[in-house]
Motif scaffolding. Structure first.
Motif, mmCIF file in Angstrom:
data_model
loop_
_atom_site.group_PDB
_atom_site.id
_atom_site.type_symbol
_atom_site.label_atom_id
_atom_site.label_comp_id
_atom_site.label_asym_id
_atom_site.label_seq_id
_atom_site.Cartn_x
_atom_site.Cartn_y
_atom_site.Cartn_z
ATOM 1 N N GLY A 175 0.717 -1.023 -0.346
ATOM 2 C CA GLY A 175 0.060 -0.349 0.421
ATOM 3 C C GLY A 175 0.809 1.339 -0.640
ATOM 4 N N TYR A 176 0.492 2.738 -0.660
ATOM 5 C CA TYR A 176 1.016 3.896 -0.524
ATOM 6 C C TYR A 176 1.264 4.453 1.159
ATOM 7 N N SER A 177 3.121 4.514 1.174
ATOM 8 C CA SER A 177 3.387 4.959 2.289
ATOM 9 C C SER A 177 2.933 6.743 2.007
ATOM 10 N N PRO A 178 3.629 7.593 3.620
ATOM 11 C CA PRO A 178 3.308 8.860 3.528
ATOM 12 C C PRO A 178 4.439 9.203 2.222
ATOM 13 N N ALA A 179 5.216 9.267 1.854
ATOM 14 C CA ALA A 179 6.021 10.058 0.818
ATOM 15 C C ALA A 179 5.212 9.099 -0.610
ATOM 16 N N ASP A 180 4.715 7.926 -1.043
ATOM 17 C CA ASP A 180 3.756 8.094 -1.658
ATOM 18 C C ASP A 180 2.936 9.514 -2.012
ATOM 19 N N LEU A 181 1.939 9.611 -0.761
ATOM 20 C CA LEU A 181 1.304 10.559 -0.422
ATOM 21 C C LEU A 181 1.487 11.699 -0.760
ATOM 22 N N SER B 130 -11.892 15.980 -4.207
ATOM 23 C CA SER B 130 -11.497 13.785 -3.549
ATOM 24 C C SER B 130 -9.702 13.405 -4.098
ATOM 25 N N ALA B 131 -9.886 12.038 -3.510
ATOM 26 C CA ALA B 131 -8.291 12.153 -3.349
ATOM 27 C C ALA B 131 -8.245 10.174 -2.940
ATOM 28 N N VAL B 132 -7.107 9.439 -3.303
ATOM 29 C CA VAL B 132 -7.718 8.004 -3.651
ATOM 30 C C VAL B 132 -8.393 7.506 -2.776
ATOM 31 N N ALA B 133 -8.732 6.168 -3.287
ATOM 32 C CA ALA B 133 -10.019 5.930 -2.670
ATOM 33 C C ALA B 133 -10.279 4.375 -3.130
ATOM 34 N N ASP B 134 -9.157 4.332 -3.930
ATOM 35 C CA ASP B 134 -9.681 2.468 -4.939
ATOM 36 C C ASP B 134 -8.721 1.732 -3.861
ATOM 37 N N PRO B 135 -9.526 0.872 -3.221
ATOM 38 C CA PRO B 135 -8.705 -0.813 -2.512
ATOM 39 C C PRO B 135 -7.964 -1.450 -3.267
ATOM 40 N N ASN B 136 -7.845 -1.350 -4.363
ATOM 41 C CA ASN B 136 -6.728 -1.556 -5.466
ATOM 42 C C ASN B 136 -5.373 -0.700 -5.879
ATOM 43 N N THR B 137 -5.670 0.252 -5.798
ATOM 44 C CA THR B 137 -4.491 1.365 -5.717
ATOM 45 C C THR B 137 -4.196 2.325 -4.211
ATOM 46 N N GLY B 138 -4.980 1.147 -2.879
ATOM 47 C CA GLY B 138 -4.818 1.422 -1.159
ATOM 48 C C GLY B 138 -4.063 1.585 -0.542
ATOM 49 N N VAL B 139 -4.128 2.179 0.104
ATOM 50 C CA VAL B 139 -2.687 3.034 1.430
ATOM 51 C C VAL B 139 -2.291 1.499 2.265
ATOM 52 N N ALA B 140 -1.563 1.938 3.277
ATOM 53 C CA ALA B 140 -0.543 1.093 3.836
ATOM 54 C C ALA B 140 -2.083 1.079 5.376
ATOM 55 N N VAL C 37 -4.383 -3.599 3.374
ATOM 56 C CA VAL C 37 -4.204 -2.060 2.332
ATOM 57 C C VAL C 37 -5.901 -2.219 2.763
ATOM 58 N N PHE C 38 -5.433 -0.804 2.531
ATOM 59 C CA PHE C 38 -7.003 -0.141 2.563
ATOM 60 C C PHE C 38 -7.377 0.724 1.756
ATOM 61 N N GLY C 39 -8.403 1.237 1.459
ATOM 62 C CA GLY C 39 -9.533 2.172 -0.258
ATOM 63 C C GLY C 39 -10.797 2.488 0.963
ATOM 64 N N GLY C 40 -11.505 2.890 -0.186
ATOM 65 C CA GLY C 40 -12.661 3.310 0.654
ATOM 66 C C GLY C 40 -12.819 5.038 0.540
ATOM 67 N N THR C 41 -13.785 5.729 -0.089
ATOM 68 C CA THR C 41 -13.335 7.250 0.496
ATOM 69 C C THR C 41 -13.089 7.279 1.957
ATOM 70 N N SER C 42 -13.195 6.749 2.992
ATOM 71 C CA SER C 42 -13.017 6.675 4.148
ATOM 72 C C SER C 42 -11.059 7.089 3.845
#
Length: 397
Positions: free
Chosen positions: A79-85, A299-309, A324-329
């Motif tokens: 999942g994406y890290s703080p540096a990625d975001l 908006s911002a990243v939300a797709d679980p397939n491109t989710g965050v750590a 790895v999480f997604g959602g508009t959460s």
């Protein structure tokens, strides 16, 4: 214990005080080459909300842990890290001196400990009760008692705390825990967050608009940025995202790209959008096909397939782990943290509409069927699933 019925999975986990709670009875959904499911059971009961978080799972619905903290200490979590975001949205500030409140339902006994693991993994300074950075309160503002734990909402809270840390590294964080997922309790928690001095209040939940006007005042605190996730079920309006005084945050699929930005975004199919049935159109919103309040705003990243750590409860007993999480959460606290870094005093999304040129316009993707209109189909300029676009530095905030 795992229960199977008609493609549904319910993860039963032991929570605080020896109690057990059902984390999710959500269906397994496919996203790209992977699977995911909602961590909070969707409810249609008037006056009740559910969280908008999705966790990556395998084809059987079991949560995928991307790293075992004990057995794999040198493995990078998925999942994406703080540096990625920060790279994706060009965020360079740290939010020193700012406070972001996270409002969620139920208790989360391991919140501080799990947050410590996430921050240590990515080299972020400790954020603890002892050093004054972290505070956990109930909906009345008390630190001496908490609601009962609930695995799904604990996972939601872990996601929110981690995203606040990822984009606003130096922010103080207040976790306000509502007694339940009722709109009444969540509204009380939002008011408490405002009273405790939060500069930003992030809300990653929603439900139907039935009774929405009763609770709308809780989401109107001039000078405080209030972000709300737009939903995780595709085209369809939800409250409190539809409140005119909040920033309704839609969702995207975020992928690395060989373009000038280094990233590409399309509308996430699960992001909520829609035309309110109860709230009048704000003077600063002028899309042509909705005579009332339209969501989303940004908006911002939300797709679980491109989710965050995320590091938090796995639903396997009391175990925490990397997932790895997604959602508009994801998107709501990401945008909330960017508001905090920007440091401006705001009320609602009005400022975004006058600075839309400072956002990344998202021009492709859809979240449902609406006759091909902008209400559910991304295109040049404003659209429902992604609003005005995604952050491109803090300039629009």
């Amino acid at each position: 214990m795992t229960l199977w019925k008609y493609g549904m999975v319910a993860a039963v986990a032991v929570t605080g005080a020896g109690m057990s709670s059902v984390a999710s009875a959500a269906p397994i959904e496919r996203s790209g080459n992977g699977f995911h499911r909602a961590v909070c059971e969707h409810v249609a009961t008037p006056g009740q909300a559910y969280c908008h978080s999705h966790v990556r799972v395998d084809a059987r619905g079991e949560v995928i842990e991307t790293k075992d903290q004990a057995a794999q200490p040198f493995v990078t979590p998925g999942g994406y890290s703080p540096a990625d975001l920060k790279s994706a949205y060009k965020i360079t500030g740290t939010g020193s001196g700012r406070t972001i409140a996270i409002v969620d339902a139920y208790g989360y006994s391991n919140a501080e400990a799990d947050l410590a693991v996430y921050r240590a993994q990515y080299g972020l300074a400790p954020c603890t009760t002892a050093n004054g950075c972290f505070k956990k309160v109930n909906q009345s503002g008390s630190t001496t008692s908490s609601p009962r734990d609930n695995t799904g909402w604990d996972q939601e809270a872990a996601l929110d705390l981690d995203m606040a840390s990822a984009l606003c590294n130096s922010c103080k964080i207040i976790l306000v825990q509502a007694n339940s997922a009722s709109l009444a309790d969540l509204a009380a928690a939002v008011n408490t967050a405002a009273n405790l001095g939060a500069n930003v209040i992030s809300n990653s939940y929603g439900g139907g608009e039935n009774g929405a006007t009763t609770y709308a005042a809780a989401y109107n605190h001039p000078g405080i940025a209030i972000t709300v996730s737009s939903g995780d079920s595709g085209y369809g309006v939800q409250f409190p995202a539809s409140a005119p005084t909040v920033t309704a945050v839609g969702g995207t699929a975020l992928t690395k790209a060989s373009n000038a930005r280094g990233w590409n975004e399309t509308a996430w199919s699960g992001a909520g959008s829609g035309c309110s049935a109860v709230f009048a159109k704000p003077s600063w919103q002028n899309d042509p096909l909705c005579a009332t309040r339209m969501e989303a705003d940004v908006s911002a990243v939300a797709d679980p397939n491109t989710g965050v750590a995320v590091y938090g409860p796995t639903g396997r007993g009391t175990k925490s782990g990397w997932m790895v999480f997604g959602g508009t959460s994801v998107a709501a606290p990401v945008v909330g943290a960017i508001y905090a870094v920007a440091g401006d005093s705001v009320n609602g999304a009005q400022e975004l509409y006058s600075k839309s040129s400072s956002l990344n316009d998202v021009t492709s993707g859809s979240n449902g069927s609406c006759g091909g209109t902008y209400q559910c189909t991304a295109g040049v300029g404003y659209d429902g699933p992604t609003g005005l676009g995604t952050p491109n530095t803090t300039a629009a905030f």
